[in-house]
Scaffold this motif. Sequence first.
Motif, PDB file in Angstrom:
ATOM      1  N   VAL A  91    -103.438  -1.199  29.024  1.00 22.47           N
ATOM      2  CA  VAL A  91    -103.070  -1.733  27.717  1.00 22.47           C
ATOM      3  C   VAL A  91    -101.852  -0.992  27.175  1.00 22.47           C
ATOM      4  O   VAL A  91    -101.547   0.125  27.576  1.00 22.47           O
ATOM      5  N   ALA A  96     -95.954  -4.958  16.356  1.00 25.76           N
ATOM      6  CA  ALA A  96     -95.897  -6.413  16.450  1.00 25.76           C
ATOM      7  C   ALA A  96     -94.460  -6.883  16.244  1.00 25.76           C
ATOM      8  O   ALA A  96     -93.688  -6.248  15.528  1.00 25.76           O
ATOM      9  N   VAL A 103    -100.113  -3.855  17.756  1.00 23.34           N
ATOM     10  CA  VAL A 103    -100.955  -4.728  18.563  1.00 23.34           C
ATOM     11  C   VAL A 103    -101.248  -4.026  19.883  1.00 23.34           C
ATOM     12  O   VAL A 103    -100.463  -3.206  20.359  1.00 23.34           O
ATOM     13  N   LEU A 104    -102.402  -4.341  20.456  1.00 23.27           N
ATOM     14  CA  LEU A 104    -102.809  -3.776  21.732  1.00 23.27           C
ATOM     15  C   LEU A 104    -102.799  -4.907  22.758  1.00 23.27           C
ATOM     16  O   LEU A 104    -103.669  -5.762  22.763  1.00 23.27           O
ATOM     17  N   GLU A 105    -101.772  -4.894  23.599  1.00 22.78           N
ATOM     18  CA  GLU A 105    -101.581  -5.973  24.571  1.00 22.78           C
ATOM     19  C   GLU A 105    -102.116  -5.563  25.934  1.00 22.78           C
ATOM     20  O   GLU A 105    -101.899  -4.442  26.392  1.00 22.78           O
ATOM     21  N   ASP A 124    -103.153 -11.170  26.868  1.00 19.43           N
ATOM     22  CA  ASP A 124    -104.174 -11.203  25.829  1.00 19.43           C
ATOM     23  C   ASP A 124    -103.977 -10.011  24.894  1.00 19.43           C
ATOM     24  O   ASP A 124    -103.482  -8.966  25.306  1.00 19.43           O
ATOM     25  N   ARG A 125    -104.391 -10.161  23.633  1.00 20.07           N
ATOM     26  CA  ARG A 125    -104.271  -9.079  22.663  1.00 20.07           C
ATOM     27  C   ARG A 125    -105.648  -8.705  22.126  1.00 20.07           C
ATOM     28  O   ARG A 125    -106.416  -9.570  21.717  1.00 20.07           O
ATOM     29  N   LEU A 127    -107.824  -7.130  19.301  1.00 18.31           N
ATOM     30  CA  LEU A 127    -107.688  -6.937  17.865  1.00 18.31           C
ATOM     31  C   LEU A 127    -108.646  -5.880  17.325  1.00 18.31           C
ATOM     32  O   LEU A 127    -108.311  -5.164  16.375  1.00 18.31           O
ATOM     33  N   GLN A 160    -107.595 -11.933  21.006  1.00 18.77           N
ATOM     34  CA  GLN A 160    -106.792 -13.145  20.870  1.00 18.77           C
ATOM     35  C   GLN A 160    -106.226 -13.467  22.243  1.00 18.77           C
ATOM     36  O   GLN A 160    -105.296 -12.823  22.720  1.00 18.77           O
ATOM     37  N   ARG A 162    -104.304 -15.590  25.197  1.00 16.97           N
ATOM     38  CA  ARG A 162    -102.992 -16.239  25.178  1.00 16.97           C
ATOM     39  C   ARG A 162    -103.069 -17.720  24.848  1.00 16.97           C
ATOM     40  O   ARG A 162    -102.217 -18.252  24.128  1.00 16.97           O
ATOM     41  N   HIS A 296     -95.202  -8.834  32.812  1.00 16.88           N
ATOM     42  CA  HIS A 296     -96.137  -7.722  32.674  1.00 16.88           C
ATOM     43  C   HIS A 296     -95.935  -6.655  33.750  1.00 16.88           C
ATOM     44  O   HIS A 296     -96.699  -5.695  33.815  1.00 16.88           O
TER      45      HIS A 296
END
Length: 388
Positions: A91, A96, A103-105, A124-125, A127, A160, A162, A296
């Motif tokens: 991660v 943002a 945000v943690l992607e 995906d993120r 939350l 959240q 994609r 990525h």
Amino acid sequence: MASAMVLWLPGRTVTVPEATAAGSRFDRDSFHQALDAVLDRYVDPVDGSTLLARGLKHIVAGLDAHSHFLTAEERKALRTQVKDGTAGLAVHLHAAPGGGDRVLEVMGVLPGSAGALAGLAPGDRILEIDGTEVGRLLSQVEAEGLLAGEVGEQVALRVQRRHDSSPSRVDLTLGEAPREQLVSELLPVAGAHGFEGKAAIIELRGFRRGTGEAFKKQLAQLRRSAGSHGLAAVVLDLRGNPGGEVDEALVVADRFVRRGILTRTRGRGGRILREELAHEAGTDTETPLVIIQDRHTASAAELLTAALRDNGRARSVGERSYGKGTVQEIMGMPDGSVLKLTIARYFSPDDAAIDGVGVTPDVVLTTDQMERAVDEALADLGLRRAEP
């Protein structure tokens, strides 16, 4: 003459000097003066140690996503916690787009891990982690700590995805870290003039200690399995590879580059701090080589791509990579606290910046075309899949 602002408080009048020049800046002296006022005059007693640590945390967290400060108590807690269980996620905590909360992607998901079983994917993120809002986290290490624990421990996420319009709950059961960092296969291929052979498709999922040697052994085995004609090509699949140990990625690069710079680091003022050079022994300069990357592909994986491309050894296909290329130094403080600070950035052999920029592929693929990335990579080499 300097002007002043007058404040009327109950029972007293206070005169506050204003800035003497339009260009005045808040400096160290002003900082220490304000800090002393807080410690000495705030209406309630203030614990100086707590205040200083909290302030430094926010200062360092505001520099970049990779720097952080841990108090001695936090450092001790991280050391003593059982961390055998993992979500299998790489991660990245970052600001943002446009500012606002962090945000943690999800950058990568190890196959067979808790994250993979829950259907999480790069992009995906996350939350919330067990009720903790990610937007309030100050450092990457805090996020990683919340995603680790004992094997079998339950971790509840709000994610959240994609392709979903609204967040959903995801429950993870932490498991042991998957050991497999690379997966390979031999693919029958054909080229012009009726040529037939086999291409090695090697998926590198990350770089940790031993990955470089494991890669060399796997490549040698694939050559033997390919038969007397050898390998027609090697395809390195770095999609979703979040990076890891830079030295291990450079072992892979060194296998294909005879001489020259593999990567360099520059510190403050652009000063070169270090250059990693290729070694001639055992170099493969003949086998056609192509790299697949996506948005990525990050960190050490980007350095591998840049090293092979800039030295004229490989071409790349796919999407522009993530753009993560910084060097951190860990500094222990006398009280047991620790500061992790970015002190340099990585650059490609051609002296192109990686951090915040990424690596642009030679052949750009759209999101839909990424599903056919292996075929696109073979086509770039003048090859196509053949019947087994």
